[in-house]
Design an enzyme around this catalytic site. Structure first.
Site, PDB file in Angstrom:
ATOM      1  CD  GLU A 227       1.932   0.571 -27.389  1.00  0.00           C
ATOM      2  OE1 GLU A 227       2.321  -0.088 -26.408  1.00  0.00           O
ATOM      3  OE2 GLU A 227       2.697   1.248 -28.097  1.00  0.00           O
ATOM      4  CD  GLU A 338       6.424  -5.160 -26.036  1.00  0.00           C
ATOM      5  OE1 GLU A 338       7.455  -4.500 -25.859  1.00  0.00           O
ATOM      6  OE2 GLU A 338       5.327  -4.646 -26.321  1.00  0.00           O
TER       7      GLU A 338
END
Length: 423
Positions: A227, A338
């Site tokens: 990520e 997120e």
């Protein structure tokens, strides 16, 4: 006489009880003191492991200390498998078609051009060649974590599961997303240009991030993930600054992996960009817009996963042995935002995602990902096929995709969290 004897007995009993009570307090105090000194020792050991001896230290305007560490002394080489590793100073292969998508066409409106972006610490110096910049970890950083062992790690269940979402899982994990994704093929990397903001965070234990996910394996205990993106995380960094970050795990966030260079794994080769350092400047509502480009791809020869920031900075790589599924290829790519919602009983946090505004507000107001690409098995950058979208609660955070000549595949995403339609 009997009464006097009884009184003396009571006094003796009372004195004994007071003595025992005080003894108990002393014992508790000693135990607490012992526990505190044990924790302090644990924290100090961890800091000694993370903070390697510096060739030079630069104080950033935001209070960070950036240590210039000799490239071969970085935390990656604490890993037993990397003891004799020869650092690869450049990738063998680079995805084709990288720079075409970033050329601004003559027809693009000036107001939609992005501005240059840097890191705050650059204002006060740079690291010498042969070193890499590492944000120094402070004692208070580690003490904010639930335990020394969990410092620098994500909580479990932090990945959106577009096709098989269990509503109970959403409520239990507290993580919410607004993403675009592709699946059903073999992927060897991904790229995007990501609009940078400074979203407001309601609680110190919440965060807001925008990133790409390179995923392999199932959504069970064997999930592999790489990520990269930007985040605001008071819990991790002690402030509300927007920071560049990376993450990796090979077991769904259980024991392996961490943010940035907070464990052994990622090998950095670049002397100019510091993982976890503040990005400056950031976008402003109805004003100047700033974005960053991130590319992660698999070197077909060595099998390592490389990361590039902008068009100029190849930052380093995750060695292929760290992973099981990603040792071959990724089975899903996700791009988007997120947040963590820590509010109990169905209430919603007002922590913002992206700019804190919904996608329909568009350029200059909403947050975006543009020029979305995947890397195929021929090491070519290509537009993704069948881009899906997913969000748990679109009244809180939403996502809308589009496509045009300048931005290729893009999407606007984000939202304010708590609002009249998201109580």
């Amino acid at each position: 006489m009997g009464n006097a004897h009884f009184s003396r007995e009571r006094i003796r009993t009372g004195v004994l009880l007071v003595f025992l009570w005080m003894l108990g307090l002393i014992s508790l105090s000693c135990a607490a003191s012992l526990s505190a000194s044990r924790q302090k020792l644990q924290v100090q050991k961890h800091l000694n492991r993370l903070n390697k001896p510096a060739v030079k230290t630069i104080k950033s305007p935001d209070g960070d200390l950036i240590d210039c560490i000799h490239i071969s002394h970085q935390p990656a080489f604490d890993h037993p498998f990397l003891k004799d590793h020869k650092i690869q100073m450049r990738p063998n292969y680079h995805p084709e078609g990288l720079f075409d998508e970033d050329k601004i066409s003559d027809t693009e409106k000036p107001k939609q051009r992005s501005n240059p972006i840097t890191q705050l610490w650059h204002m006060n110096g740079k690291c010498p060649q042969g070193t890499i910049p590492i944000r120094r970890t402070k004692e208070e950083d580690v003490l904010r974590a639930s335990s020394v062992k969990r410092y620098g790690k994500k909580k479990l269940r932090a990945i959106p599961q577009p096709r098989s979402v269990d509503p109970d899982l959403i409520n239990q994990s507290g993580h919410q997303h607004a993403i675009a994704y592709v699946e059903g093929d073999k992927y060897y990397g991904a790229k995007a240009t990501i609009n940078v903001w400074e979203p407001k965070i309601q609680q110190p234990n919440e965060f807001s991030l925008s990133q790409l996910w390179i995923l392999g394996g199932s959504f069970g205990e064997d999930l592999n993930s790489i990520e990269a993106g930007w985040q605001v995380s008071p819990d991790l960094y002690g402030d509300n600054n927007t920071r560049l970050f990376t993450y990796w795990t090979s077991d769904a966030y259980q024991a392996t992996g961490c943010y940035n260079l907070l464990c052994s794994g990622f090998i950095q080769i670049n002397s100019e960009i510091a993982m976890g350092a503040s990005i400056s400047p950031v976008s402003a509502y109805r004003n100047s817009q700033y974005d960053i480009s991130i590319l992660v791809w698999k070197d077909p020869k060595e099998g390592h996963w490389w990361m590039q920031f902008g068009n100029d900075y190849v930052l380093g790589y995750w060695p292929s042995f760290l992973f099981s599924y990603l040792a071959d290829s990724a089975s899903m790519i996700e791009w988007g935002g997120e947040v963590v919602n820590s509010e109990p009983d169905g209430h919603h946090t007002s922590t913002q995602m992206g700019s804190g505004h919904f996608p329909e507000e568009g350029f200059g107001k909403s947050s975006y990902f543009r020029n979305i690409r995947v890397v195929d098995d021929s090491n070519n950058l290509k537009a993704p096929k069948e881009l899906g979208t997913f969000t748990e609660q679109s009244n809180c955070y939403d996502v809308q995709t589009g496509s045009n000549g300048d931005w290729g595949h893009y999407f606007y995403y984000g939202g304010p969290g708590k609002n009249p339609n998201c109580p």
